[in-house]
Design a protein around this motif. Sequence first.
Motif, PDB file in Angstrom:
ATOM      1  N   HIS A   1       0.829  -1.206   0.000  1.00  0.00           N
ATOM      2  CA  HIS A   1       0.000   0.000   0.000  1.00  0.00           C
ATOM      3  C   HIS A   1       0.861   1.252   0.000  1.00  0.00           C
ATOM      4  N   ARG A   2       0.273   2.299  -0.596  1.00  0.00           N
ATOM      5  CA  ARG A   2       0.899   3.607  -0.535  1.00  0.00           C
ATOM      6  C   ARG A   2      -0.122   4.584   0.013  1.00  0.00           C
ATOM      7  N   LEU A   3       0.331   5.466   0.863  1.00  0.00           N
ATOM      8  CA  LEU A   3      -0.537   6.558   1.319  1.00  0.00           C
ATOM      9  C   LEU A   3      -0.156   7.775   0.501  1.00  0.00           C
TER      10      LEU A   3
ATOM     11  N   GLU B   1      12.905  -9.317   7.450  1.00  0.00           N
ATOM     12  CA  GLU B   1      13.348 -10.135   8.585  1.00  0.00           C
ATOM     13  C   GLU B   1      12.751  -9.646   9.890  1.00  0.00           C
ATOM     14  N   GLN B   2      12.242  -8.406   9.871  1.00  0.00           N
ATOM     15  CA  GLN B   2      11.796  -7.808  11.122  1.00  0.00           C
ATOM     16  C   GLN B   2      10.294  -7.574  11.076  1.00  0.00           C
ATOM     17  N   ARG B   3       9.630  -8.028  12.125  1.00  0.00           N
ATOM     18  CA  ARG B   3       8.193  -7.793  12.165  1.00  0.00           C
ATOM     19  C   ARG B   3       7.883  -6.311  12.236  1.00  0.00           C
ATOM     20  N   ALA B   4       8.804  -5.562  12.849  1.00  0.00           N
ATOM     21  CA  ALA B   4       8.563  -4.128  13.028  1.00  0.00           C
ATOM     22  C   ALA B   4       8.462  -3.418  11.690  1.00  0.00           C
ATOM     23  N   GLN B   5       8.972  -4.055  10.637  1.00  0.00           N
ATOM     24  CA  GLN B   5       8.917  -3.381   9.350  1.00  0.00           C
ATOM     25  C   GLN B   5       7.570  -3.555   8.658  1.00  0.00           C
ATOM     26  N   PHE B   6       6.630  -4.181   9.341  1.00  0.00           N
ATOM     27  CA  PHE B   6       5.272  -4.338   8.761  1.00  0.00           C
ATOM     28  C   PHE B   6       4.305  -3.477   9.529  1.00  0.00           C
ATOM     29  N   ALA B   7       3.924  -2.363   9.325  1.00  0.00           N
ATOM     30  CA  ALA B   7       4.525  -1.259   8.604  1.00  0.00           C
ATOM     31  C   ALA B   7       3.843  -0.013   9.122  1.00  0.00           C
ATOM     32  N   MET B   8       4.544   1.030   9.336  1.00  0.00           N
ATOM     33  CA  MET B   8       3.969   2.246   9.898  1.00  0.00           C
ATOM     34  C   MET B   8       3.724   3.274   8.791  1.00  0.00           C
ATOM     35  N   LYS B   9       3.080   4.351   9.240  1.00  0.00           N
ATOM     36  CA  LYS B   9       2.628   5.350   8.281  1.00  0.00           C
ATOM     37  C   LYS B   9       3.775   5.887   7.434  1.00  0.00           C
ATOM     38  N   GLU B  10       4.892   6.208   8.087  1.00  0.00           N
ATOM     39  CA  GLU B  10       5.974   6.862   7.335  1.00  0.00           C
ATOM     40  C   GLU B  10       6.550   5.955   6.246  1.00  0.00           C
ATOM     41  N   ASP B  11       6.381   4.639   6.428  1.00  0.00           N
ATOM     42  CA  ASP B  11       6.896   3.735   5.401  1.00  0.00           C
ATOM     43  C   ASP B  11       6.063   3.807   4.131  1.00  0.00           C
ATOM     44  N   MET B  12       4.787   4.103   4.301  1.00  0.00           N
ATOM     45  CA  MET B  12       3.894   4.032   3.145  1.00  0.00           C
ATOM     46  C   MET B  12       3.578   5.394   2.554  1.00  0.00           C
ATOM     47  N   LEU B  13       3.720   6.436   3.382  1.00  0.00           N
ATOM     48  CA  LEU B  13       3.334   7.778   2.948  1.00  0.00           C
ATOM     49  C   LEU B  13       4.348   8.318   1.943  1.00  0.00           C
ATOM     50  N   THR B  14       3.849   8.967   0.901  1.00  0.00           N
ATOM     51  CA  THR B  14       4.757   9.599  -0.053  1.00  0.00           C
ATOM     52  C   THR B  14       5.586  10.636   0.686  1.00  0.00           C
ATOM     53  N   PRO B  15       6.912  10.540   0.629  1.00  0.00           N
ATOM     54  CA  PRO B  15       7.708  11.571   1.297  1.00  0.00           C
ATOM     55  C   PRO B  15       7.500  12.904   0.590  1.00  0.00           C
ATOM     56  N   LEU B  16       7.578  13.988   1.344  1.00  0.00           N
ATOM     57  CA  LEU B  16       7.273  15.307   0.784  1.00  0.00           C
ATOM     58  C   LEU B  16       8.194  15.639  -0.382  1.00  0.00           C
ATOM     59  N   ASP B  17       9.468  15.214  -0.277  1.00  0.00           N
ATOM     60  CA  ASP B  17      10.386  15.568  -1.348  1.00  0.00           C
ATOM     61  C   ASP B  17      10.164  14.722  -2.603  1.00  0.00           C
ATOM     62  N   LYS B  18       9.354  13.681  -2.469  1.00  0.00           N
ATOM     63  CA  LYS B  18       9.099  12.846  -3.650  1.00  0.00           C
ATOM     64  C   LYS B  18       7.685  13.041  -4.178  1.00  0.00           C
ATOM     65  N   LEU B  19       7.106  14.169  -3.776  1.00  0.00           N
ATOM     66  CA  LEU B  19       5.724  14.426  -4.151  1.00  0.00           C
ATOM     67  C   LEU B  19       5.550  14.423  -5.661  1.00  0.00           C
ATOM     68  N   LYS B  20       6.590  14.942  -6.342  1.00  0.00           N
ATOM     69  CA  LYS B  20       6.464  15.051  -7.797  1.00  0.00           C
ATOM     70  C   LYS B  20       6.443  13.677  -8.450  1.00  0.00           C
ATOM     71  N   GLU B  21       7.053  12.732  -7.780  1.00  0.00           N
ATOM     72  CA  GLU B  21       7.099  11.396  -8.378  1.00  0.00           C
ATOM     73  C   GLU B  21       5.818  10.621  -8.129  1.00  0.00           C
ATOM     74  N   GLN B  22       4.976  11.137  -7.260  1.00  0.00           N
ATOM     75  CA  GLN B  22       3.746  10.415  -6.944  1.00  0.00           C
ATOM     76  C   GLN B  22       2.841  10.359  -8.157  1.00  0.00           C
ATOM     77  N   LYS B  23       2.407   9.160  -8.472  1.00  0.00           N
ATOM     78  CA  LYS B  23       1.575   9.012  -9.660  1.00  0.00           C
ATOM     79  C   LYS B  23       0.116   9.032  -9.260  1.00  0.00           C
ATOM     80  N   GLU B  24      -0.662   9.767 -10.003  1.00  0.00           N
ATOM     81  CA  GLU B  24      -2.099   9.715  -9.761  1.00  0.00           C
ATOM     82  C   GLU B  24      -2.570   8.349 -10.183  1.00  0.00           C
ATOM     83  N   TYR B  25      -3.341   7.750  -9.385  1.00  0.00           N
ATOM     84  CA  TYR B  25      -3.517   6.325  -9.505  1.00  0.00           C
ATOM     85  C   TYR B  25      -4.678   5.947 -10.403  1.00  0.00           C
TER      86      TYR B  25
END
Lengths: 331, 827, 203
Positions: free
Chosen positions: C80-82, C158-182
């Motif tokens: 998923h992506r936020l 390998e880590q359960r903790a990597q399944f998964a918090m908001k920051e992992d899925m949210l488009t980073p602000l600096d990559k906003l331009k790369e976000q594709k309209e879905y």
Amino acid sequence: METAFIIETIVKILVVLGLFSALAGFATYVERKVLAFMQRRLGPMHVGPYGILQVLADGIKLFTKEDFIPQGAVRPIFMIAPVITAATAFIAMAAIPMFPEFTIGGYTVRPIISDMNVGLLFVLGVMGIGLYGPLLAGMASGNKWSLLGAARTAIQFLSYEVVTGLSVLAPVMIVGSLSLIDFNNYQAGGVGNWLVWKQPIAFILFLIAGFAETNRTPFDLLEHEAEVISGYATEYSGMRWGLFFIGEYANMFTIGFLVSLIFLGGFNDLWFIPGAIAILLKVFFFIFLFIWARASWPHVRPDQLMWLCWKVLMPIAVVNVVITGIVMMFF
Amino acid sequence: MSEKIKITIDGKECETIAGEYVLNVARANGIFIPAICYLTNCSPTLACRLCLVEADGKQVYACNAKAKDGMSIVTITENIIKERRAIMEVYDVNHPLECGVCDQSGECELQNYTLEMKVDQQHYAIKDTYRPVKHWNFIHYDASLCIVCERCVTVCKDMIGDAALKTVPRGGDKLDKSWKEQMPKDAYAMWNKLQKSIIGAVAGEQLDCTWCGECISVCPVGALVSEDYHYTTNSWELNKIPAACAHCSAACHLYYETKHTSIENPEPKIYRVTNEFHYQPLCGAGRFGFDFENRAKRDKEAFDRAIKAFEKADTIIFDSYITNEEALILQRLKEQRGYKLINEDALRLKTFMDNYSLYSGQSLYSADVKDVHESQFVVSIGTALKSDNPRVRYAFNNAVKMNKGGGLYFHPIKDPVIESLGKTVVPVYHKPLREEAALYFILQEFGNKEKLPKYIVEYLNSLMVTKTKEEEVEVTEKVVEVVEETVVDKKTGKEKKVEKKVTKEVPKKVKKPVEYKVSALYDMLDAPEDLMDKLKKVLSKAQKFTLILGEDLYTHPRAKNLAKLAGLIDRFTDFEVMLIPPKTNSLGVALICDLDEEGGEYTIGYNAKGDFVLSALGDGDLDMPALNQQEGTFTNIDKRVVPTNVALPYEGYVLNDLAKALGVSDKEYTIEFTKELPQEKGYKPIDFDDLPNEFFNDGTEHRGYRLENKKVNLSRKNIEPIAELPEFNGTVIYRCEPVLQFSPFTNKAHQLRSKGKLYASETFLKEMDLEEGNKVNIQKDNITITTEVELDDKIGSGAYVGTFDPSIDTKSLFDGYRFTEVKLQKV
Amino acid sequence: MSGLEQFQDRNVSQNYYRVKIEPYPKTPWEKFKRVVRKSLKPDLLIGLKITLLEMLRFNIHTIQYPKEKLPVSPRFRGIHRLLRLLESGNERCIGCGLCEKICISNCIRIDTKPDENGRKIPTEYTINFGRCIFCGYCAEVCPELAIVHGQEYEYASEQRAQFAMKEDMLTPLDKLKEQKEYPGFGAPTPAADKLIKKTPLAY
């Protein structure tokens, strides 16, 4: 006995052992590649260029894998069974003349470990003993699939032993010897002299029986995955399983050499091709045929296998022998 | 009350009483009539007009149409469907499409009815008006979501009695007249009204009320929500746990709604409290004071110490914030190990009830809260009603508003909230310690003189005094006037003027001293002498009377005599008497435990001070579960055994574990004691799991069971006359909790947490020359307590301190009676 | 028929044909005849021919996975992506909690609170990818197109903790331009506008 003869024999044994073990490994690579190509795949690609070192990787894996013996297994038999398979496969090669005689430094080498006058009988006999490997392995594993695999081993190997013997009887009658060198020599003098022309039915029967004896598709019932997991080898892993594997591939080579020697002119020169190369080409064609058949054909059911053996192949073989005899008697 | 009649709704014959609203009849019989604005037990608002039905071929509103015998109602006709759909469309005009974030989403009546009426298209539109969000303390009002159904206004006025909300002009565009032709009649009328108004606070910008939050509960949309709950979760994620409120003796029905605390913390947390607002209101303490749980772990060492302490102890002191089952365990501990059980408030209630029984002939008091709701005349004596038991106050208000009733409120402290209930409620602000006179006053004014014991009548007669007052008397005087008349001469036909003398009688008002007889009780109580005249109109129609008695009486030095008088009132007047148990389960403890007066040397305190303290507040030697972590029952003010359930997990030890370790209990769970509650006191042998906890559609309460009222032999002893008690001379303060507080448990809740202070009225501050925020020393004998002063504008006179803050020991200022004389010093 | 038309044509039975199964031989003679027929008819050899030709043609279909990757369908349901709003960079998620409700493996959790402007915002958002079955309901139900299924399918960890918090899925602000309209899973259909009944406006 001469020392030189002993040394020569030991060297031959070592060469055969080493060469065919290596060839077995290489054959696995070839099999995987050929199967892949026939199925529009690439096969092993990652280890070494074009995956050539896959064999080495598999070898390292097999050697370093834990030697695991299940709790319910009969330990000594379980441990020795693969050795029987491998050993009989190699022993059978003792009576096979691989190449024509050649001279190294004035010393004439006959590329046969033991030229006995009942060579063919010996080869077939030892290969027949080979059935103890899978049989004992399956019975010792303490596993239902293994036991089923063992039972299939017994019926399949024993039955097709009959076809092999009967089919090869007619050429033996014609050649009048059991020595494979005599067979070879009988066919000297060109393609027209090949026994296959005189005994086409025996050739086909022997080839079919050869598929069964080596446990290859379409007769790979002993360890057919969908039915009996891995048959007699279910509980085996590591190098013990590897020994079964080497045995199977060594048997393929044995059968290849036997067919070439008995029916296809052996190591006689073929047109411009020297005899050594000719026999190698013939053997590799049969190895390829084994693989090719595996890629193309489905396997048969056990009952069809038995039906084919006892109701089709054996009567034909017997008739073939009788006709051959009659022909020899009157012409 | 009224005769039984039969009406037909949609072909179903329904039995009801004459005068009941059609909507209520339908609901009681499981027939669905949509309605947004109507609230059971409150007056019909006629704001939503959804409850349109056809009665005998005429369109009426089910919420205010009264059932008549033989009436035939059709709930759905083609026109009604059209009207309802149009109404729902109008409600959806400019309603923000923010269901995604709205707190009400999922339980929103606007959503439900929009779907119910199959609104899939909007035909109407009007320019939206800017409606800003208002923050009213605990309450968040988002006007843009409001559909002005006025349920909040109605409940605040008719049920709660604060009347703090009203509709104010919206300031929006006028509805275009062209709509009138285009849309159904009722929908247009409703829209016309809707477009003009919005909800606002009566006091102006801020809300001035007692913060019950019932408006939050009744709001059908997400306009009114709790500020604390706002946007923290979705309603459908919450686990509704039916329980009883643990803060006061009303033990109101409520739902604790729980969910995991956060992503990181899977422990459940109570997000909010909701209630069945159609059937029972809830006060602010119950609504906002829910997180008083004690998150304790199993502490084996403390448990072992507790066992040792129990082996050493000879006394258990406890308060009444426990369940019936715990009370029974304590009683078993007493029976089998000989502890003395000390619980002051329950003991006082018990003594009072015992004496009451001797003269009323019944083991329990006669009225419950429902009786108050149904009364036309309610009298309250000896209780600061709005603090002691808000629900009884709501019932009082409801009786006044809905039954056009009236009442009397006897209390030494002026209470503007009670005064605002209506003109028919007459407050009598007497001096402290005069409660006896108040009870005699009831006998005097409402007692059946023929039935009352002779000595009482004689005593009452002896209190009559003769007074004179100047009264305007109408006197008729004869006056002779000369009048000119025009007479037509018959003969001449000419007109001529004739003077005539006429004698007339003219009324004239003259002041005259008049002698009259009045009871001395009026003077004793500082009651206005025209009191009964004011109530004449109400009393002439009153059929049901309820007398509410409070803790002032149980703590009174002459409590026993007061109790006997109360018993007498129950027997010889139209009044049914209700006692307000001072704490949540005081009644249960009083009935179940055999309480002692004097303690021993080594005491175990359970939620009370002792040498070894078991505490559900988490500050004792061994942790105990708080009442929202326990299952069990309370005996509430309605003499009802009501079940409560576990809202939050508790991992520590409970009282039953101690009892098991001491060999007194062989039960695995505390609730196995429920069926063993003493039957001789009226309890029934019913398993906890078999206790119902719900309201039926017709509003009947099915929570637990009612205690059986047993007959008691009457006493033949005479009741003593009013005793002369020494009057307070100095500064008098009262023991009372501020609104929204009841105990340290309410104070533990994060929304209600506050520091204990001296709460003073404006007049008190003036008298004592104090200002809000000043620090004062409260001195009595050799006890000094330093605290801040806070202005409480919800009292009209006097000052009080609460006991909800355990950090200041206000209890020691009082020796029983709730008023005490102290010295105040500004620090 | 184009590919899409073929896909939409649900009447597939026209392409069906019945496999002829000859009756099983009953007498030994019939059986023998069948064997002869089957053996002499070049069935086996045709099989050999096919495989041999395939080998000689060398028409390899293997994708050498880590080196080569196939393009993923827009309707593929990967990690998923936020998403954020392209104009403002604000998070699209309004914290309505519908994804949390609809999630059939109960692996979504969301914490919300009002922000300083009185809007509801998700303070934390988590999907337990250890439990997620990638059914796509969350993307389907999201009214704001805030949660979508990305294209990423390599999510072993390998880590359960990597399944998964908001920051992992949210488009980073600096990559906003790369976000594709879905355009893919969960997006409104192209004809969605036509299906909506318009609400009259008084402006």
